[in-house]
Write a protein that holds these residues in place. Structure first.
Motif, PDB file in Angstrom:
ATOM      1  N   THR A 138      -6.830 -36.194  37.110  1.00 23.84           N
ATOM      2  CA  THR A 138      -5.695 -37.084  37.359  1.00 23.84           C
ATOM      3  C   THR A 138      -4.397 -36.297  37.501  1.00 23.84           C
ATOM      4  N   ILE A 139      -4.146 -35.352  36.589  1.00 25.05           N
ATOM      5  CA  ILE A 139      -2.911 -34.577  36.716  1.00 25.05           C
ATOM      6  C   ILE A 139      -2.963 -33.734  37.983  1.00 25.05           C
ATOM      7  N   GLY A 140      -4.142 -33.280  38.370  1.00 18.04           N
ATOM      8  CA  GLY A 140      -4.273 -32.546  39.627  1.00 18.04           C
ATOM      9  C   GLY A 140      -3.849 -33.392  40.817  1.00 18.04           C
ATOM     10  N   ALA A 141      -4.200 -34.656  40.794  1.00 14.67           N
ATOM     11  CA  ALA A 141      -3.786 -35.562  41.876  1.00 14.67           C
ATOM     12  C   ALA A 141      -2.267 -35.750  41.860  1.00 14.67           C
ATOM     13  N   PHE A 142      -1.693 -35.947  40.677  1.00 21.32           N
ATOM     14  CA  PHE A 142      -0.234 -36.072  40.580  1.00 21.32           C
ATOM     15  C   PHE A 142       0.453 -34.776  41.021  1.00 21.32           C
ATOM     16  N   ASN A 143      -0.128 -33.624  40.666  1.00 18.21           N
ATOM     17  CA  ASN A 143       0.431 -32.345  41.120  1.00 18.21           C
ATOM     18  C   ASN A 143       0.524 -32.327  42.640  1.00 18.21           C
ATOM     19  N   ARG A 144      -0.524 -32.748  43.295  1.00 15.35           N
ATOM     20  CA  ARG A 144      -0.547 -32.713  44.747  1.00 15.35           C
ATOM     21  C   ARG A 144       0.466 -33.684  45.361  1.00 15.35           C
ATOM     22  N   VAL A 145       0.599 -34.858  44.763  1.00 16.87           N
ATOM     23  CA  VAL A 145       1.603 -35.813  45.243  1.00 16.87           C
ATOM     24  C   VAL A 145       3.002 -35.197  45.125  1.00 16.87           C
ATOM     25  N   SER A 146       3.295 -34.607  43.979  1.00 21.63           N
ATOM     26  CA  SER A 146       4.634 -34.057  43.760  1.00 21.63           C
ATOM     27  C   SER A 146       4.897 -32.820  44.613  1.00 21.63           C
ATOM     28  N   ILE A 147       3.908 -31.949  44.743  1.00 25.90           N
ATOM     29  CA  ILE A 147       4.084 -30.747  45.562  1.00 25.90           C
ATOM     30  C   ILE A 147       4.256 -31.125  47.030  1.00 25.90           C
ATOM     31  N   MET A 148       3.399 -31.995  47.529  1.00 25.07           N
ATOM     32  CA  MET A 148       3.480 -32.381  48.940  1.00 25.07           C
ATOM     33  C   MET A 148       4.752 -33.173  49.237  1.00 25.07           C
ATOM     34  N   SER A 149       5.277 -33.891  48.243  1.00 25.77           N
ATOM     35  CA  SER A 149       6.514 -34.657  48.414  1.00 25.77           C
ATOM     36  C   SER A 149       7.752 -33.816  48.138  1.00 25.77           C
ATOM     37  N   ARG A 150       7.537 -32.645  47.530  1.00 31.08           N
ATOM     38  CA  ARG A 150       8.631 -31.770  47.086  1.00 31.08           C
ATOM     39  C   ARG A 150       9.582 -32.518  46.164  1.00 31.08           C
ATOM     40  N   HIS A 151       8.987 -33.151  45.154  1.00 36.19           N
ATOM     41  CA  HIS A 151       9.812 -33.831  44.148  1.00 36.19           C
ATOM     42  C   HIS A 151      10.690 -32.802  43.453  1.00 36.19           C
ATOM     43  N   PRO A 152      11.975 -33.098  43.336  1.00 40.76           N
ATOM     44  CA  PRO A 152      12.885 -32.110  42.741  1.00 40.76           C
ATOM     45  C   PRO A 152      12.830 -32.123  41.211  1.00 40.76           C
ATOM     46  N   VAL A 153      13.104 -30.963  40.657  1.00 40.11           N
ATOM     47  CA  VAL A 153      13.292 -30.853  39.213  1.00 40.11           C
ATOM     48  C   VAL A 153      14.798 -30.882  38.994  1.00 40.11           C
ATOM     49  N   ARG A 154      15.241 -31.869  38.268  1.00 34.46           N
ATOM     50  CA  ARG A 154      16.671 -32.016  38.014  1.00 34.46           C
ATOM     51  C   ARG A 154      17.032 -31.239  36.749  1.00 34.46           C
TER      52      ARG A 154
END
Length: 158
Positions: A138-154
């Motif tokens: 599950t975290i692997g799937a979330f990792n891919r969503v965030s990496i592919m979306s380039r979610h920013p770290v604030r």
């Protein structure tokens, strides 16, 4: 009408919200299963952080490092997590879970997979083994969503 830049990322969680809601539902079910299997939240967060390290997801690392600290993981444990095998800071069950999570994330050769899986079954119940695989998946799937979306770290004000 302005065309988006070719290198601009689509936030796929916003662009396709139904699959993302389904993924969140899976994560909630996994969290419930982890509690039912007797897995501490701290162990679940250690797995989330370790798999996010392997996958290089800055957004998930930021989020789950904070969650791990709130769940009781020590700063020292987080600091040495990439080298967990070379410390005495983790219990045998935590080591088995971390090895299983890494194996789930990387899918090594069959001999390595079998060895890690067999060791995990000596330290963890069948239900716990199953849940650790689900947590890592599950975290692997979330990792891919965030990496592919380039979610920013604030930046946090600490």
């Amino acid at each position: 009408m302005q065309t988006p830049a070719a290198d601009a990322r689509i936030w796929i969680d916003k662009q396709s919200p139904e699959p993302f809601r389904a993924l969140n539902s899976v994560a909630l079910a996994v969290r419930t299963a982890a509690a039912a299997a007797g897995l501490d939240r701290s162990l679940v967060e250690l797995v989330n952080v370790r798999v996010s390290q392997i996958n290089g997801c800055a957004y998930c690392l930021d989020l789950h490092s904070q969650a791990a600290l709130k769940a009781g993981v020590t700063r020292q444990q987080l600091d040495v997590l990439p080298a967990w095998r070379r410390t005495e800071l983790f219990t045998p069950s935590e080591c088995a879970a971390l090895a299983l999570a890494e194996t789930t994330a990387t899918l090594p050769d069959e001999d390595t997979l079998q060895r890690v899986y067999a060791h995990a079954r000596k330290q963890l119940s069948d239900e716990q083994v199953s849940v650790i695989v689900w947590v890592a998946t599950t975290i692997g799937a979330f990792n891919r969503v965030s990496i592919m979306s380039r979610h920013p770290v604030r930046e946090r004000k600490e």
